[in-house]
Design a protein around this motif. Structure first.
Motif, PDB file in Angstrom:
ATOM      1  N   VAL A   8       0.854  -1.184   0.000  1.00 40.82           N
ATOM      2  CA  VAL A   8       0.000   0.000   0.000  1.00 40.82           C
ATOM      3  C   VAL A   8       0.890   1.234   0.000  1.00 40.82           C
ATOM      4  CG1 VAL A   8      -1.749   1.315   1.252  1.00 40.82           C
ATOM      5  CG2 VAL A   8      -1.859  -1.191   1.208  1.00 40.82           C
ATOM      6  N   ASP A   9       0.677   2.101  -0.969  1.00 36.13           N
ATOM      7  CA  ASP A   9       1.465   3.317  -1.103  1.00 36.13           C
ATOM      8  C   ASP A   9       0.536   4.535  -1.003  1.00 36.13           C
ATOM      9  OD1 ASP A   9       3.667   4.936  -1.511  1.00 36.13           O
ATOM     10  OD2 ASP A   9       4.346   3.871  -3.311  1.00 36.13           O
ATOM     11  N   ILE A  10       1.115   5.718  -0.969  1.00 39.64           N
ATOM     12  CA  ILE A  10       0.354   6.959  -0.836  1.00 39.64           C
ATOM     13  C   ILE A  10       0.697   7.865  -2.003  1.00 39.64           C
ATOM     14  CG2 ILE A  10      -0.236   8.897   0.675  1.00 39.64           C
ATOM     15  CD1 ILE A  10       1.124   7.282   2.965  1.00 39.64           C
ATOM     16  N   LYS A  11      -0.282   8.233  -2.792  1.00 36.61           N
ATOM     17  CA  LYS A  11      -0.050   9.139  -3.908  1.00 36.61           C
ATOM     18  C   LYS A  11       0.505  10.473  -3.380  1.00 36.61           C
ATOM     19  CE  LYS A  11      -3.990   7.154  -6.365  1.00 36.61           C
ATOM     20  NZ  LYS A  11      -5.409   7.385  -6.788  1.00 36.61           N
ATOM     21  N   ASN A  12       1.584  10.933  -3.983  1.00 34.43           N
ATOM     22  CA  ASN A  12       2.233  12.193  -3.592  1.00 34.43           C
ATOM     23  C   ASN A  12       2.841  12.152  -2.194  1.00 34.43           C
ATOM     24  OD1 ASN A  12       1.426  13.459  -6.070  1.00 34.43           O
ATOM     25  ND2 ASN A  12      -0.621  13.728  -5.192  1.00 34.43           N
ATOM     26  N   GLY A  13       2.968  10.964  -1.597  1.00 31.60           N
ATOM     27  CA  GLY A  13       3.642  10.829  -0.310  1.00 31.60           C
ATOM     28  C   GLY A  13       2.769  10.988   0.911  1.00 31.60           C
ATOM     29  N   THR A  14       1.846  11.945   0.884  1.00 31.30           N
ATOM     30  CA  THR A  14       0.891  12.142   1.978  1.00 31.30           C
ATOM     31  C   THR A  14      -0.450  12.538   1.387  1.00 31.30           C
ATOM     32  OG1 THR A  14       1.425  14.492   2.248  1.00 31.30           O
ATOM     33  CG2 THR A  14       2.694  12.932   3.590  1.00 31.30           C
ATOM     34  N   GLY A  15      -1.512  12.350   2.192  1.00 30.23           N
ATOM     35  CA  GLY A  15      -2.812  12.756   1.695  1.00 30.23           C
ATOM     36  C   GLY A  15      -3.954  12.098   2.425  1.00 30.23           C
ATOM     37  N   PRO A  16      -5.191  12.297   1.959  1.00 27.86           N
ATOM     38  CA  PRO A  16      -6.375  11.693   2.581  1.00 27.86           C
ATOM     39  C   PRO A  16      -6.446  10.197   2.296  1.00 27.86           C
ATOM     40  CG  PRO A  16      -7.002  12.812   0.559  1.00 27.86           C
ATOM     41  CD  PRO A  16      -5.548  13.134   0.783  1.00 27.86           C
ATOM     42  N   GLN A  51       0.328   9.307  10.017  1.00 31.21           N
ATOM     43  CA  GLN A  51       1.470   9.169   9.106  1.00 31.21           C
ATOM     44  C   GLN A  51       1.039   9.403   7.664  1.00 31.21           C
ATOM     45  OE1 GLN A  51       3.799   5.562   9.545  1.00 31.21           O
ATOM     46  NE2 GLN A  51       4.737   5.799   7.543  1.00 31.21           N
ATOM     47  N   ARG A  52      -0.103   8.863   7.296  1.00 28.10           N
ATOM     48  CA  ARG A  52      -0.617   9.060   5.935  1.00 28.10           C
ATOM     49  C   ARG A  52      -0.784  10.543   5.598  1.00 28.10           C
ATOM     50  NH1 ARG A  52      -6.281   7.993   6.238  1.00 28.10           N
ATOM     51  NH2 ARG A  52      -6.434  10.261   6.118  1.00 28.10           N
ATOM     52  N   GLU A  53      -1.178  11.324   6.621  1.00 28.54           N
ATOM     53  CA  GLU A  53      -1.405  12.755   6.432  1.00 28.54           C
ATOM     54  C   GLU A  53      -0.140  13.597   6.620  1.00 28.54           C
ATOM     55  OE1 GLU A  53      -4.423  13.389   9.329  1.00 28.54           O
ATOM     56  OE2 GLU A  53      -6.046  12.638   8.063  1.00 28.54           O
ATOM     57  N   GLY A  54       0.966  12.943   6.977  1.00 23.21           N
ATOM     58  CA  GLY A  54       2.215  13.667   7.166  1.00 23.21           C
ATOM     59  C   GLY A  54       2.357  14.324   8.519  1.00 23.21           C
ATOM     60  N   HIS A  55       1.586  13.845   9.516  1.00 20.18           N
ATOM     61  CA  HIS A  55       1.595  14.470  10.838  1.00 20.18           C
ATOM     62  C   HIS A  55       2.219  13.579  11.915  1.00 20.18           C
ATOM     63  CE1 HIS A  55      -0.763  17.494   8.997  1.00 20.18           C
ATOM     64  NE2 HIS A  55      -1.902  16.831   8.988  1.00 20.18           N
ATOM     65  N   TYR A  56       2.938  12.544  11.511  1.00 20.99           N
ATOM     66  CA  TYR A  56       3.516  11.627  12.500  1.00 20.99           C
ATOM     67  C   TYR A  56       5.025  11.592  12.330  1.00 20.99           C
ATOM     68  CZ  TYR A  56       4.018   7.589  15.560  1.00 20.99           C
ATOM     69  OH  TYR A  56       4.368   6.755  16.597  1.00 20.99           O
ATOM     70  N   TRP A 310      -7.252  -6.241   1.868  1.00 24.11           N
ATOM     71  CA  TRP A 310      -6.392  -5.064   1.798  1.00 24.11           C
ATOM     72  C   TRP A 310      -6.652  -4.219   0.561  1.00 24.11           C
ATOM     73  CZ3 TRP A 310      -0.702  -4.951   0.065  1.00 24.11           C
ATOM     74  CH2 TRP A 310      -0.497  -5.750  -1.071  1.00 24.11           C
ATOM     75  N   GLU A 311      -7.324  -4.797  -0.450  1.00 22.66           N
ATOM     76  CA  GLU A 311      -7.724  -3.993  -1.599  1.00 22.66           C
ATOM     77  C   GLU A 311      -8.723  -2.897  -1.202  1.00 22.66           C
ATOM     78  OE1 GLU A 311      -6.478  -8.030  -3.100  1.00 22.66           O
ATOM     79  OE2 GLU A 311      -7.769  -7.283  -1.497  1.00 22.66           O
ATOM     80  N   GLU A 312      -9.330  -3.042  -0.013  1.00 24.36           N
ATOM     81  CA  GLU A 312     -10.272  -2.041   0.488  1.00 24.36           C
ATOM     82  C   GLU A 312      -9.654  -1.214   1.619  1.00 24.36           C
ATOM     83  OE1 GLU A 312     -14.097  -3.774   1.433  1.00 24.36           O
ATOM     84  OE2 GLU A 312     -13.997  -5.121  -0.306  1.00 24.36           O
ATOM     85  N   VAL A 313      -8.347  -0.978   1.539  1.00 27.94           N
ATOM     86  CA  VAL A 313      -7.644  -0.235   2.589  1.00 27.94           C
ATOM     87  C   VAL A 313      -8.152   1.208   2.699  1.00 27.94           C
ATOM     88  CG1 VAL A 313      -5.717   0.502   1.104  1.00 27.94           C
ATOM     89  CG2 VAL A 313      -5.368   0.250   3.567  1.00 27.94           C
ATOM     90  N   VAL A 314      -8.604   1.783   1.598  1.00 32.72           N
ATOM     91  CA  VAL A 314      -9.176   3.136   1.656  1.00 32.72           C
ATOM     92  C   VAL A 314     -10.404   3.138   2.560  1.00 32.72           C
ATOM     93  CG1 VAL A 314     -10.364   4.931   0.328  1.00 32.72           C
ATOM     94  CG2 VAL A 314      -8.291   3.865  -0.595  1.00 32.72           C
ATOM     95  N   GLU A 315     -11.277   2.149   2.364  1.00 36.99           N
ATOM     96  CA  GLU A 315     -12.480   2.043   3.204  1.00 36.99           C
ATOM     97  C   GLU A 315     -12.113   1.768   4.659  1.00 36.99           C
ATOM     98  OE1 GLU A 315     -12.076   0.676   0.227  1.00 36.99           O
ATOM     99  OE2 GLU A 315     -13.558   1.898  -0.845  1.00 36.99           O
ATOM    100  N   ALA A 316     -11.057   0.984   4.886  1.00 31.79           N
ATOM    101  CA  ALA A 316     -10.614   0.691   6.244  1.00 31.79           C
ATOM    102  C   ALA A 316     -10.164   1.966   6.954  1.00 31.79           C
ATOM    103  CB  ALA A 316      -9.480  -0.334   6.218  1.00 31.79           C
ATOM    104  N   HIS A 317      -9.421   2.809   6.265  1.00 26.07           N
ATOM    105  CA  HIS A 317      -8.972   4.073   6.871  1.00 26.07           C
ATOM    106  C   HIS A 317     -10.146   5.007   7.128  1.00 26.07           C
ATOM    107  CE1 HIS A 317      -4.390   4.568   6.727  1.00 26.07           C
ATOM    108  NE2 HIS A 317      -4.650   3.273   6.691  1.00 26.07           N
ATOM    109  N   LYS A 318     -11.088   5.061   6.200  1.00 21.82           N
ATOM    110  CA  LYS A 318     -12.260   5.923   6.394  1.00 21.82           C
ATOM    111  C   LYS A 318     -13.094   5.453   7.573  1.00 21.82           C
ATOM    112  CE  LYS A 318     -12.727   7.644   1.657  1.00 21.82           C
ATOM    113  NZ  LYS A 318     -13.588   7.692   0.440  1.00 21.82           N
ATOM    114  N   LEU A 319     -13.175   4.128   7.761  1.00 17.58           N
ATOM    115  CA  LEU A 319     -13.900   3.583   8.898  1.00 17.58           C
ATOM    116  C   LEU A 319     -13.233   3.981  10.203  1.00 17.58           C
ATOM    117  CD1 LEU A 319     -16.123   1.774  10.066  1.00 17.58           C
ATOM    118  CD2 LEU A 319     -14.611  -0.195   9.701  1.00 17.58           C
TER     119      LEU A 319
END
Length: 334
Positions: A8-16, A51-56, A310-319
């Motif tokens: 699992v990677d993050i587009k542009n390094g950090t983000g929603p 960490q995903r948002e760049g705040h860790y 893990w293909e639904e990791v976006v939904e997991a983070h939103k949850l």
């Protein structure tokens, strides 16, 4: 050419959450004392969102891939591994980062043999949760039998573990705060907390002081930070310990009366498990190993709220961002 794996990677390094996606990256190779583990499941933690948002503040050993707890089986071992593991062993463990992936290079002293009574999903949600609760309660908070304790965010995974540890450890009273009656009922009726208070509808510090006859509590475990700072000072007992593990409400406080800090001889201490060295983490891993029989006999229970591929990791983070769960969110890689 180096072997590849998916992670699992993050587009542009950090983000929603929507910036998460599965990428193809180089597969790790083991350094001395490390095993390559093929991951079956990984657990989500609040730090992953930050960490995903760049705040860790990510430790240098972590790398860019999210995730610190996982379960799987050992594929290969590097040189210098002295912890009795072999290829094919089913394990679960803690890492500085990299668990949102098909493979991880992990220090073998941070691995545990997965007992047959634990599923891959359950095992993946144990290490960070139970080690953090143990560290906060005993190493930092200096809890001892007969003391009272308050766990904020009572239905969070760490507090769920902490409530159980407090009960088995002989706490005189266990209090929690949570944001709904459903979560409070869960903490009291399912986990055995003494009482819970709804931070949305009650002045929790006043209610706890009332419940304790004005004495307050000996140990406070807090993840919230700024908005709870004054309440923690108010509710702590004489010679109390306040352990701060996070700052979900922010880091800057104002208009705080610190009189009780001196008057009650309080100690406020912040702590982070992830920034600790391998030796420190290893001692906590050894303590976790002592808990395994109590997981098997039902003394300690693992609460997994939601399992997603893990293909639904976006939904997991939103949850996780919704703060509605009671227990772990787990992603599986099958």
């Amino acid at each position: 050419m180096a072997e590849k794996m998916r992670a699992v990677d993050i587009k542009n390094g950090t983000g929603p959450a929507d910036s998460l996606y599965i990428n193809t990256i180089p597969k790790p190779t083991p350094s001395s004392g490390e095993a390559i583990v093929k991951i079956k499941a990984f657990g989500l933690n609040r730090m992953d969102l930050l960490q995903r948002e760049g705040h860790y503040p990510v430790p240098p050993q972590a790398g860019p891939i999210l995730g610190v707890e996982f379960s799987g089986h050992i594929e290969t071992l590097g040189e210098g591994c002295k912890d009795g593991f072999k290829a094919g062993d089913e394990v679960f463990g803690l890492a500085y980062g990299g668990a949102y992936a098909e493979y991880i290079a992990a220090n073998t002293h941070m691995l545990l043999h997965k007992p047959s009574h634990l599923s891959w999903k359950e095992a993946a949600g144990v290490p960070e949760t139970w080690i953090t609760a143990t560290q906060a309660m005993y190493l930092v908070g200096e809890f001892a039998k007969g003391k009272s304790i308050l766990w904020h965010a009572g239905a969070s995974s760490v507090s769920i573990a902490g409530i159980q540890l407090s009960k088995v450890g002989g706490a005189s009273a266990i209090y929690v705060t949570a944001g709904s009656q459903d979560k409070i009922d869960f903490c009291v009726q399912e986990l055995g907390a003494t009482a819970g208070f709804n931070y949305k509808t009650q002045d929790w510090s006043k209610e706890i002081l009332k419940a304790t006859g004005g004495n307050g509590v000996d140990v406070v475990i807090d993840f919230v930070g700024a908005s709870y700072f004054q309440g923690n000072l108010d509710v702590a007992a004489v010679d109390g310990r306040i352990v701060n593990l996070g700052a979900l409400s922010g880091t800057k406080v104002s208009n705080v009366d610190i009189g009780s800090f001196v008057r009650k001889r309080l100690r406020i201490e912040g702590s982070s498990l992830r920034s600790r060295d391998a030796e420190y983490q290893g001692r906590l891993r050894d303590k976790l190993e002592e808990y395994l029989p109590q997981f098997e006999d039902g003394t300690f229970k693992i609460f997994v709220d939601k399992v997603l591929p893990w293909e639904e990791v976006v939904e997991a983070h939103k949850l996780m961002e919704k703060n509605t769960t009671k227990g772990k969110i787990i992603c599986t890689i099958y």
